[in-house]
Design a protein around this motif. Structure first.
Motif, PDB file in Angstrom:
ATOM      1  N   MET A 133      70.395 -13.536-122.153  1.00 39.11           N
ATOM      2  CA  MET A 133      69.796 -14.858-122.343  1.00 39.11           C
ATOM      3  C   MET A 133      70.008 -15.349-123.772  1.00 39.11           C
ATOM      4  N   ALA A 135      68.451 -18.032-125.707  1.00 40.23           N
ATOM      5  CA  ALA A 135      67.327 -18.973-125.591  1.00 40.23           C
ATOM      6  C   ALA A 135      67.226 -19.810-126.875  1.00 40.23           C
ATOM      7  N   GLY A 192      59.375 -20.600-124.558  1.00 41.40           N
ATOM      8  CA  GLY A 192      60.693 -20.096-124.945  1.00 41.40           C
ATOM      9  C   GLY A 192      61.520 -19.565-123.788  1.00 41.40           C
ATOM     10  N   TYR A 193      61.066 -19.800-122.540  1.00 46.40           N
ATOM     11  CA  TYR A 193      61.880 -19.404-121.381  1.00 46.40           C
ATOM     12  C   TYR A 193      62.929 -20.479-121.104  1.00 46.40           C
ATOM     13  N   GLY A 199      63.865 -16.070-115.559  1.00 46.34           N
ATOM     14  CA  GLY A 199      62.666 -15.338-115.994  1.00 46.34           C
ATOM     15  C   GLY A 199      63.005 -14.435-117.166  1.00 46.34           C
ATOM     16  N   ASP A 200      62.265 -13.343-117.300  1.00 50.55           N
ATOM     17  CA  ASP A 200      62.508 -12.404-118.400  1.00 50.55           C
ATOM     18  C   ASP A 200      63.571 -11.389-117.961  1.00 50.55           C
ATOM     19  N   ALA A 201      64.724 -11.454-118.602  1.00 52.79           N
ATOM     20  CA  ALA A 201      65.855 -10.632-118.159  1.00 52.79           C
ATOM     21  C   ALA A 201      65.538  -9.150-118.287  1.00 52.79           C
TER      22      ALA A 201
HETATM   23  N1  URA Z   1      64.601 -14.219-122.763  1.00 50.23           N
HETATM   24  C1  URA Z   1      64.543 -14.000-121.421  1.00 50.23           C
HETATM   25  O1  URA Z   1      64.600 -12.872-120.962  1.00 50.23           O
HETATM   26  N2  URA Z   1      64.411 -15.080-120.611  1.00 50.23           N
HETATM   27  C2  URA Z   1      64.346 -16.340-121.080  1.00 50.23           C
HETATM   28  O2  URA Z   1      64.253 -17.272-120.275  1.00 50.23           O
HETATM   29  C3  URA Z   1      64.419 -16.536-122.473  1.00 50.23           C
HETATM   30  C4  URA Z   1      64.542 -15.455-123.295  1.00 50.23           C
END
Ligand code: URA
Length: 209
Positions: A133, A135, A192-193, A199-201
């Protein structure tokens, strides 16, 4: 300005859809990320230089191409970058691997290095910084700073999904770095997504949520 390359191969786009899908379980998510990383490694190495050598085929001597130029180094950013590493190594098995671990200081919100272990000849290699990601760009910029401080000059970024904010930040801080992504998404949300993102990788790779 570094270029932004969206790897729009149909196989990458198809697999990315299932990576995004929240119904995809941890095992399938991990396998799909691995497969997309392999396909992206194919795209990111499209311009590596070739040289001619002579080989003896069963029929005659032939001039044929082999990869020349600098050796490669892969730099996964911990922890989510590890999810793409093996997929890239499948196509580039001779690459050396350096790890960069960063966390965000809760007070300053600045990325802080907590682990850096790089190949001894890292500055002679062409490097691919790997993180699913992109971001805000904070970790990517800090990881590239770490590499440049050690004399590295040839650096590319590989991300599954980027937000425009992150791409702009990396391009401003490191205009010599090309960025390869499978998708450029819409924006960042307040936390910050990346939207729509995945989602959260790290959590999805390792089943920690
Ligand atoms: N890191 C992640 O894992 N997902 C995001 O959407 C942004 C940062």
């Amino acid at each position: 300005m570094g270029k932004l390359v969206v790897c729009d191969h149909p196989l990458i786009q198809h697999k990315l859809t299932f990576i995004r899908d929240m119904q995809t379980n941890t095992k399938d998510f991990r396998e799909l990320v691995d497969e997309v990383a392999t396909l992206m490694a194919y795209e990111i190495t499209r311009e590596v230089p070739l040289e001619s050598i002579k080989v003896q085929t069963p029929v005659c001597e032939a001039e044929a191409k082999v990869i020349s130029g600098r050796m490669l180094g892969l730099i996964p950013i911990l922890r989510a970058g590890l999810g793409m590493l093996d997929g890239v190594l499948k196509l580039l098995p001779a690459a050396k691997v350096g790890h960069v671990g960063l966390f965000r200081d809760p007070q300053t919100l600045q990325p802080v290095e907590y682990y850096v272990k790089l190949p001894t000849d890292v500055q002679e290699r062409e490097l691919i910084v790997i993180d699913p990601m992109l971001a805000t760009g904070g970790s990517a910029i800090a990881a590239i700073d770490v590499l440049k401080k050690r004399g590295c000059t040839q650096i590319k970024m590989m991300n599954l999904i980027a937000a425009p904010e992150g791409v702009q930040a990396v391009q401003e801080a490191h205009p010599d770095v090309d960025i390869y992504v499978a998708a450029l998404d819409e924006r960042l949300d307040e936390q910050g997504y990346i939207v729509p993102g995945l989602g959260d990788a790290g959590d999805r790779l390792y089943g920690t949520k």
